[in-house]
Structure formats: structure tokens, C-alpha cells
Write an enzyme that holds these catalytic residues in place. Sequence first.
Site, mmCIF file in Angstrom:
data_model
loop_
_atom_site.group_PDB
_atom_site.id
_atom_site.type_symbol
_atom_site.label_atom_id
_atom_site.label_comp_id
_atom_site.label_asym_id
_atom_site.label_seq_id
_atom_site.Cartn_x
_atom_site.Cartn_y
_atom_site.Cartn_z
ATOM 1 N N SER A 137 -5.323 12.571 -15.701
ATOM 2 C CA SER A 137 -6.420 12.705 -16.143
ATOM 3 C C SER A 137 -6.914 13.744 -17.002
ATOM 4 O O SER A 137 -6.506 14.962 -16.700
ATOM 5 C CB SER A 137 -7.339 12.547 -14.918
ATOM 6 N N ILE A 183 -1.334 4.153 -10.550
ATOM 7 C CA ILE A 183 -2.159 4.580 -9.309
ATOM 8 C C ILE A 183 -3.156 5.538 -9.379
ATOM 9 O O ILE A 183 -2.786 6.489 -10.057
ATOM 10 C CB ILE A 183 -1.223 4.708 -8.080
ATOM 11 N N SER A 190 -6.334 16.878 -7.099
ATOM 12 C CA SER A 190 -4.910 15.786 -6.809
ATOM 13 C C SER A 190 -4.236 15.535 -8.180
ATOM 14 O O SER A 190 -2.875 15.635 -7.835
ATOM 15 C CB SER A 190 -5.238 14.582 -6.126
ATOM 16 N N LYS A 191 -4.853 15.212 -9.302
ATOM 17 C CA LYS A 191 -4.062 14.903 -10.398
ATOM 18 C C LYS A 191 -3.206 16.064 -10.917
ATOM 19 O O LYS A 191 -2.228 16.031 -11.638
ATOM 20 C CB LYS A 191 -5.135 14.305 -11.518
ATOM 21 N N ASP A 232 0.943 -1.062 0.091
ATOM 22 C CA ASP A 232 -0.010 0.044 -0.031
ATOM 23 C C ASP A 232 1.075 1.287 -0.118
ATOM 24 O O ASP A 232 1.583 1.512 1.027
ATOM 25 C CB ASP A 232 -0.820 0.015 1.415
ATOM 26 N N TYR A 269 -10.684 15.053 -7.130
ATOM 27 C CA TYR A 269 -9.714 13.975 -7.695
ATOM 28 C C TYR A 269 -8.763 14.711 -8.820
ATOM 29 O O TYR A 269 -7.587 14.466 -8.825
ATOM 30 C CB TYR A 269 -10.565 12.868 -8.230
#
Length: 267
Positions: free
Chosen positions: A141, A92, A157-158, A64, A154
Amino acid sequence: MSNNDLSSLAGARVLVVGASAGIGRAFSVGAVKAGARVVLAARRAEQLESLREEAGGGEAVAADLTREEDCARLVEAVRDRLGGLDLIVSCIGAAPMRLIADTGDDDWRRLFETNVLSVGRLLRGCLPLLEHDAMVVALSSESVGQPRPGIGAYSTSKAALERMIESWRIEHPRMRFTTVTVGASFPTDFGVDFEAAILDRMLRDWISRGLAQEEMMDPQDVADVLLGVVASALGRPGVCLEHLTLRSPTAVVDASGRPLLPSRKES
Ligand SMILES: NC(=O)c1ccc[n+]([C@@H]2O[C@H](COP(=O)([O-])OP(=O)(O)OC[C@H]3O[C@@H](n4cnc5c(N)ncnc54)[C@H](OP(=O)(O)O)[C@@H]3O)[C@@H](O)[C@H]2O)c1
């Protein structure tokens, strides 16, 4: 695709993180079959084992990467089994489907731990193992450039991941750092935990904003294209592949579900 196209991968020392599912899994199978020496990392040991069986090789390390001790253990395993690294591929990714006003501190922490900090920690640990002209490829992304409701945290964070990778590139100019903008790909494990009701609402919203395409990409195709492009760049250390975008060639759909324009692949 013939193995000749992937010849620079033969014998290459490769670490794939996020190897147990989706694009990372398909990439890993292709890399092992092309003759690379691959360490395969993700949390789920059984999926890694079935991946090893399918690929016919590779070294599985269940880890992890949000946990410092797991990350250190993975770096040690790479040192023991490969001795060095020519390529790291990070597939990831995790995301809740949640409106920004409902995204709490725990969501933000989990997202940044998974999508940003784990990759940074891994690169710090692997730095002494990376060849001077090694490649590091991090999957990002399309939502970074095309923000949309429901996955705002999300995409934040990308965006941070992309800027972090840029910083690595600036500070390690001989090494080659690549960010990959990935468009919607299905089926993968990404989104399996999305709540159906909010997903349905968000999809309608994305369609109304012209943010949904007629078709999603097949993760196997995405991995195959990535494998070919990365193999080509790996064998040419004088070229840095800074950024790559992989998106469906199909048209965006309107609120009725009809394409707004003919698909590029049909026109
Ligand atoms: N699919 C899409 O439509 C899409 C669109 C844009 C961007 N992307 C990006 O493309 C990449 C691959 O996506 P995908 O759809 O193939 O995703 P996926 O099927 O969900 O695979 C994600 C991988 O990350 C691993 N992972 C997650 N958290 C981890 C952790 N804490 N430690 C170690 N491994 C961890 C998962 O394995 P375990 O659960 O076994 O740990 C899995 O192998 C991701 O970066 C994603 O954000 C995907």
C-alpha cells in the site's frame, strides 16, 4: 490489450490469493482468459464460483489463510491440480479504520495474521512447488511510504509484509519477488466495513495533509496494468521486477476539494 501481450501466461501455473474481490478478482479473470492454469483462493466460495463463471475457468479453493489447516489444504490443492507453480499473486488485505490509540491487541493480531503471517505461511508451504525462477507478487500500500491517520496499524502491517518479501528475495536469489505499492482504488471490498463517521473525519484530515488525490484508480485498470507487467517479467527470467508503484496520475486536492495542481493527465 491483445492476448499476445500476455503470451507468457498461456499454460503458466498461477495461484491468486485474495481472488474473490477487487484487484485480485480482476487479475484472476485476466489470467484465466490469457490461458493460465489458475488456482483461485479466498474465503468466500460463492464469489469464487461467480469468478470462475465470468473467467470461464480456474480452480476455486475456499480458504481462510489465517488458518493453518486451510493454508495446508490450499497448498495440497495446488499440488494436486497444478503440480507446481510459476507465479503466486497475493492480493490479500484487510484494515480497520481506527486511530492508533484505539487499536487494540485483537485488531493488531487480525491485521498481522491477515496481511503478514498468512502470506509467509503460504510461501513456506508453496516453496517446494515453486519453479526455481518463479515469481511471487505481493500487493502492498502507498500508506507505507505516506503514513496517514486512521490506518496506521494497516500500514505498519504492510511495511512488515514488504520487509518479509525482501527477506524472501535475499534468501532465494533465483526466484523473483515483487512488492507492489498500490494507491487508492475504488470500488473494491476494501473499506466496505469502515465506519462512515470516522472515514469522513479521516478523509478530511488526509486532504488537509495533501494525501488525497482527485481521483481513485479503477481496480480493473490496476489489474490490467499489473497483468501486463507481470506477464512481461514472467517471460524474462533474467529480470527481477523488485518493485512496482501504481498510483492515480491525478493531482492532490486541497481542503476546499480543489486540486492543488492541474492533473498530470490534463496538463
Ligand atoms: N483498494 C485500495 O484502495 C488499496 C489501496 C492500497 C493497497 N491495497 C491493497 O491491494 C490489495 C487488493 O485490495 P482490494 O482493494 O482489491 O481489496 P478487496 O476487494 O478487499 O480484496 C481483498 C481480498 O482478500 C481476500 N481475503 C481477505 N482476508 C482473507 C483471508 N483471511 N483469507 C483469504 N483471503 C482473504 C478477500 O476475500 P474473502 O473476503 O472472500 O476472503 C478478497 O478477495 C490488498 O492487499 C490491499 O491491501 C488496496
